[in-house]
Design a protein around this motif. Sequence first.
Motif, PDB file in Angstrom:
ATOM      1  N   UNK A 180     -16.012 -27.086  34.064  1.00  0.00           N
ATOM      2  CA  UNK A 180     -17.320 -27.437  33.951  1.00  0.00           C
ATOM      3  C   UNK A 180     -17.945 -26.464  35.167  1.00  0.00           C
ATOM      4  N   UNK A 181     -18.552 -25.232  34.531  1.00  0.00           N
ATOM      5  CA  UNK A 181     -20.220 -25.505  35.212  1.00  0.00           C
ATOM      6  C   UNK A 181     -21.216 -26.201  34.844  1.00  0.00           C
ATOM      7  N   UNK A 182     -22.289 -25.805  36.234  1.00  0.00           N
ATOM      8  CA  UNK A 182     -23.906 -25.903  35.678  1.00  0.00           C
ATOM      9  C   UNK A 182     -24.381 -25.203  35.297  1.00  0.00           C
ATOM     10  N   UNK A 196     -21.978 -26.093  30.810  1.00  0.00           N
ATOM     11  CA  UNK A 196     -20.891 -25.227  30.103  1.00  0.00           C
ATOM     12  C   UNK A 196     -19.428 -24.988  30.616  1.00  0.00           C
ATOM     13  N   UNK A 197     -18.799 -24.464  29.809  1.00  0.00           N
ATOM     14  CA  UNK A 197     -17.584 -24.886  30.623  1.00  0.00           C
ATOM     15  C   UNK A 197     -16.784 -23.562  30.152  1.00  0.00           C
ATOM     16  N   UNK A 198     -15.787 -23.300  30.707  1.00  0.00           N
ATOM     17  CA  UNK A 198     -14.474 -21.902  30.969  1.00  0.00           C
ATOM     18  C   UNK A 198     -12.867 -22.083  30.163  1.00  0.00           C
ATOM     19  N   UNK A 199     -13.070 -21.710  29.613  1.00  0.00           N
ATOM     20  CA  UNK A 199     -11.567 -21.373  28.737  1.00  0.00           C
ATOM     21  C   UNK A 199     -11.204 -20.614  28.471  1.00  0.00           C
ATOM     22  N   UNK A 200      -9.870 -20.316  28.217  1.00  0.00           N
ATOM     23  CA  UNK A 200      -8.851 -19.168  27.806  1.00  0.00           C
ATOM     24  C   UNK A 200      -9.248 -19.293  26.340  1.00  0.00           C
ATOM     25  N   UNK A 201      -9.669 -17.736  25.709  1.00  0.00           N
ATOM     26  CA  UNK A 201      -9.707 -17.352  24.997  1.00  0.00           C
ATOM     27  C   UNK A 201      -9.071 -17.860  23.405  1.00  0.00           C
ATOM     28  N   UNK A 202      -7.718 -18.338  23.700  1.00  0.00           N
ATOM     29  CA  UNK A 202      -6.401 -18.330  23.217  1.00  0.00           C
ATOM     30  C   UNK A 202      -6.585 -20.233  21.956  1.00  0.00           C
TER      31      UNK A 202
END
Length: 122
Positions: free
Chosen positions: A120-122, A1-7
């Motif tokens: 990045x998440x695990x 899994x990844x985290x990004x800003x909504x834009x």
Amino acid sequence: MITVPLWRAAHGRTGDKGNRSNISVIAWHADLYAPLVEQITDAAVATRFAHRRPSRVQRHLLPTLHAMNFVLDDVLDGGVNDALNLDSHGKSLSFLLLDMPLVLPASLAPLLRGPHTFSVHN
């Protein structure tokens, strides 16, 4: 899994009328729409704008367009023409919304816009 800003996953369109702001969120790709619907809820948007104290946040889904529209009541300091605060305009508020974090499967990363960096998440 990844985290990004909504834009990175969507763009926005805004409008305002009186003391109501209208913010649309449109996915850059159809495969990004489901995570948007799951995470960018009316409750999440109300929390994001808690400092503006909206009296109500409504979400309207537009699946054919891979979009959603949020209507935020009482967030424009009485209305754009009455407010001394230029930052209360709908367009300014859309940038705040589009900076919300979005968690996505890493497999969707090629569909994102902008720089190819993310958490990045695990």
